[in-house]
Design an enzyme around this catalytic site. Structure first.
Site, mmCIF file in Angstrom:
data_model
loop_
_atom_site.group_PDB
_atom_site.id
_atom_site.type_symbol
_atom_site.label_atom_id
_atom_site.label_comp_id
_atom_site.label_asym_id
_atom_site.label_seq_id
_atom_site.Cartn_x
_atom_site.Cartn_y
_atom_site.Cartn_z
ATOM 1 N N SER A 64 0.738 -1.163 0.037
ATOM 2 C CA SER A 64 -0.118 -0.033 0.118
ATOM 3 C C SER A 64 0.892 1.327 0.127
ATOM 4 C CB SER A 64 -0.937 -0.042 1.147
ATOM 5 O OG SER A 64 -2.208 -0.658 0.881
ATOM 6 N N LYS A 67 0.442 3.411 -2.859
ATOM 7 C CA LYS A 67 -0.859 4.299 -3.422
ATOM 8 C C LYS A 67 -0.305 5.556 -2.942
ATOM 9 C CE LYS A 67 -3.841 1.082 -1.111
ATOM 10 N NZ LYS A 67 -4.509 0.671 0.177
ATOM 11 N N TYR A 189 -3.499 -2.332 -10.648
ATOM 12 C CA TYR A 189 -3.448 -2.114 -9.014
ATOM 13 C C TYR A 189 -2.543 -3.046 -8.369
ATOM 14 C CZ TYR A 189 -4.820 -2.082 -4.046
ATOM 15 O OH TYR A 189 -4.955 -2.180 -2.815
ATOM 16 N N TYR A 240 -4.741 3.866 7.951
ATOM 17 C CA TYR A 240 -6.224 3.516 7.941
ATOM 18 C C TYR A 240 -6.681 3.788 9.296
ATOM 19 C CZ TYR A 240 -3.474 1.092 4.496
ATOM 20 O OH TYR A 240 -2.730 0.628 3.615
ATOM 21 N N VAL A 258 1.252 -3.795 3.857
ATOM 22 C CA VAL A 258 1.176 -5.068 4.629
ATOM 23 C C VAL A 258 2.338 -5.964 4.253
ATOM 24 C CG1 VAL A 258 -1.504 -5.230 4.670
ATOM 25 C CG2 VAL A 258 -0.323 -6.220 2.658
HETATM 26 N N1 GLN Z 1 -2.233 -5.229 -2.010
HETATM 27 C C1 GLN Z 1 -2.931 -5.100 -0.631
HETATM 28 C C2 GLN Z 1 -4.380 -5.091 -0.765
HETATM 29 O O1 GLN Z 1 -4.852 -4.782 -1.659
HETATM 30 C C3 GLN Z 1 -2.527 -3.910 -0.202
HETATM 31 C C4 GLN Z 1 -2.886 -3.568 1.286
HETATM 32 C C5 GLN Z 1 -2.043 -2.974 2.255
HETATM 33 O O2 GLN Z 1 -0.694 -2.750 2.191
HETATM 34 N N2 GLN Z 1 -2.591 -2.374 3.258
HETATM 35 O O3 GLN Z 1 -4.938 -5.908 0.094
#
Ligand code: GLN
Length: 304
Positions: A64, A67, A189, A240, A258
């Site tokens: 993530s 992003k 994505y 988050y 993650v």
């Molecule tokens: N690729 C992961 C997902 O879409 C990214 C989530 C994350 O890093 N929090 O679930």
């Protein structure tokens, strides 16, 4: 002068003692193969000096964290028009939460939760003929490092198990907030999330946000105002439902993934990346958060 190396060494000692290292993300099967004991930090001062400790040169899946980079590319091309399709409010919910998206009629709360990042991915798929190549070229450009790449195994692994993201993309489509095919947008994505970097590379990629929009090679890639706004979004939405806790404990704009990475920055001063793959219950690196709390407490450097 702050003894940065001494502080990083202390942090390494402190977190090494920790017996509960959190849990590795296994919902993307390919991520489950990572060594739970890995731990690295890299600190890049805007003045040019670098400090590191542990596994700072090992590649990991930035997930993530990507992003923020897709958001930067989209904003640099489209400008503030993108805000007609998504909001800039913290969600107070997990990164893959869906009911708020339905309640708010397909307008994601912010670009750093999955649904918001999928809208940004849609923007890039519309803008570029070869979005995966062009995004990779952008990341290599702002970082000044052409060795950065996707991990195709991780991208394919997530594609096979990414049911929640398919649900988010379909929901966006049903609310008319996705212009391209669900399949094409998610393919982009899953690849952006599969980008691999070391802690050292990650600090270089985020230098642009700490340096008022100018990347490492002194090229302007964002306006000062765009860099300011992206930092604000990182501070309020980067973790988050733990964004408040991160601001409280650490006090820096930042972003987690993650894969166990966290990157955080103090504008005009430094960028710091930590990698510790074990996650807490909210999906953020457990030891990474601890390490950054010690760092800002010991250096007395935070935005507050
Ligand atoms: N690729 C992961 C997902 O879409 C990214 C989530 C994350 O890093 N929090 O679930």
């Amino acid at each position: 002068m702050i003894d940065y190396q001494g502080i990083l060494n202390n942090i390494y000692q402190e977190v090494s003692k920790e017996t509960d290292k959190g849990e590795i993300a296994t919902y993307i099967p390919e991520l489950a193969n990572v060594d739970k004991n890995a731990f690295g930090i890299h600190l890049h001062l805007i003045s040019g000096e670098n400090f590191s400790v542990g596994d700072s040169e090992k590649k990991f899946s930035i997930q993530s964290i990507s992003k923020v980079l897709t958001l930067a590319l989209a904003i640099s091309k489209v400008g503030s028009d993108i805000w007609s399709r998504l909001d800039v409010e913290p969600s107070g919910n997990p990164f893959n939460h869906l009911s708020l998206l339905e309640l708010e009629k397909g307008i994601p709360r912010n670009p750093l939760i999955n649904s918001g990042a999928i809208v940004i991915a849609d923007v890039l798929v519309s803008l570029f003929e070869n979005p995966k190549e062009d995004f990779l070229a952008y990341v290599r450009d702002i970082t000044g490092d052409s060795s950065i790449n996707y991990n195709y195994k991780v991208a394919n692994s997530e594609k096979k198990t990414g049911f929640n993201n398919y649900a988010a993309a379909n929901l966006l489509k049903s609310f008319d907030n996705l212009n391209n095919n669900v399949e094409d947008v998610l393919d982009f994505y899953f690849h952006q999330c599969s980008l691999e970097m070391t802690c050292a590379q990650l600090t270089k990629a985020f230098y642009v946000f700490a340096n008022k929009g100018k990347c490492l090679l002194e090229k302007t890639r964002l306006t000062k105002s765009q860099a300011k706004r992206i930092n604000a979004i990182m501070l309020t939405c980067g973790f988050y439902d733990e964004a408040g806790e991160f601001a409280f404990e650490v006090g820096l704009p930042g972003k987690s993934g993650v894969g166990g990475g966290i990157v955080a920055l103090l504008p005009n001063e430094f960028v710091i990346s930590v990698w510790a793959p074990g996650l807490n219950e909210r999906g953020n690196s457990k030891l990474g958060m601890q390490a950054l709390e010690i760092f800002t407490s010991e250096t007395n450097q935070s935005i507050f």
